[in-house]
Design a protein around this motif. Structure first.
Motif, PDB file in Angstrom:
ATOM      1  N   ALA A  23      34.538  34.651  37.845  1.00  0.00           N
ATOM      2  CA  ALA A  23      33.505  35.700  37.954  1.00  0.00           C
ATOM      3  C   ALA A  23      33.926  36.848  36.784  1.00  0.00           C
ATOM      4  N   GLU A  24      32.901  37.492  36.124  1.00  0.00           N
ATOM      5  CA  GLU A  24      33.242  38.474  35.339  1.00  0.00           C
ATOM      6  C   GLU A  24      34.152  39.513  36.242  1.00  0.00           C
ATOM      7  N   GLY A  25      35.406  39.852  35.422  1.00  0.00           N
ATOM      8  CA  GLY A  25      36.244  40.899  36.187  1.00  0.00           C
ATOM      9  C   GLY A  25      37.355  40.056  36.898  1.00  0.00           C
ATOM     10  N   ALA A  26      37.249  38.874  37.104  1.00  0.00           N
ATOM     11  CA  ALA A  26      38.489  38.029  37.563  1.00  0.00           C
ATOM     12  C   ALA A  26      39.533  37.838  36.455  1.00  0.00           C
ATOM     13  N   LYS A  73      41.758  40.478  32.974  1.00  0.00           N
ATOM     14  CA  LYS A  73      40.366  41.032  33.425  1.00  0.00           C
ATOM     15  C   LYS A  73      39.478  40.111  32.513  1.00  0.00           C
ATOM     16  N   LEU A  74      38.588  39.219  33.085  1.00  0.00           N
ATOM     17  CA  LEU A  74      37.702  38.657  32.141  1.00  0.00           C
ATOM     18  C   LEU A  74      36.274  39.307  31.774  1.00  0.00           C
ATOM     19  N   LEU A  79      33.180  34.495  27.812  1.00  0.00           N
ATOM     20  CA  LEU A  79      32.354  33.373  28.088  1.00  0.00           C
ATOM     21  C   LEU A  79      32.166  32.317  26.992  1.00  0.00           C
ATOM     22  N   LEU A  80      32.511  31.183  27.277  1.00  0.00           N
ATOM     23  CA  LEU A  80      32.863  30.064  26.463  1.00  0.00           C
ATOM     24  C   LEU A  80      33.777  30.106  25.386  1.00  0.00           C
TER      25      LEU A  80
END
Length: 145
Positions: A23-26, A73-74, A79-80
């Motif tokens: 998930a975004e933010g993980a 924090k992603l 992404l990719l």
């Protein structure tokens, strides 16, 4: 030379060069391990030709060395994104390289209602469309009254 290189995350070994979706933010922790080799291999992480970390942990009793890449924090730009783990114990041979891409879930950036450009009247049908963009996978849209 080192015999095996394996990349894993918190969920286990990475398969087919791509993580499971985060998930975004993980946060994400990637561990690259090299086995065998004499001397034990240096392990480093790279992205786009730039060194991120070459901090290597050595475990001589297990004939293993490893390097850990931690992303606190992603964000969408992960992404990719492709990260490379390089393993080497000699300047006489090219390093072993394993590449990993990060898969992610992205929340919608925008939800917009269309068709509300006129006053509503009782007993008169009005079509309203909800459009959502920026999510991955595509958002599931539901209506509630």
């Amino acid at each position: 030379p080192p015999q095996g290189v394996q990349v894993s995350d918190d969920r286990g070994p990475i398969k087919n060069g791509i993580t499971t979706a985060y998930a975004e933010g993980a946060s994400l922790t990637l561990t690259c391990s090299a086995t065998s080799g004499k001397p034990l291999a240096r392990v480093s992480w790279w992205k786009g030709g730039e060194l991120i970390t070459n901090e290597t942990q050595y475990f001589p009793e297990r004939k293993r060395s490893q390097s850990i890449l931690k992303i606190d924090k992603l964000i969408r730009s992960h992404l990719l994104a492709v990260f490379s783990c390089e393993v080497s114990n000699s300047q006489l041979q090219p390093p072993l390289v394993v590449r990993v891409a990060i898969d992610m879930y992205l929340r919608p950036l925008e939800a917009r209602l269309q068709g509300l450009n006129h006053p509503l009247s009782a007993g008169r049908r009005t079509d309203i469309t909800c459009k959502c963009k920026g999510s991955r996978p595509p958002a599931v849209i539901s209506w509630w009254k």
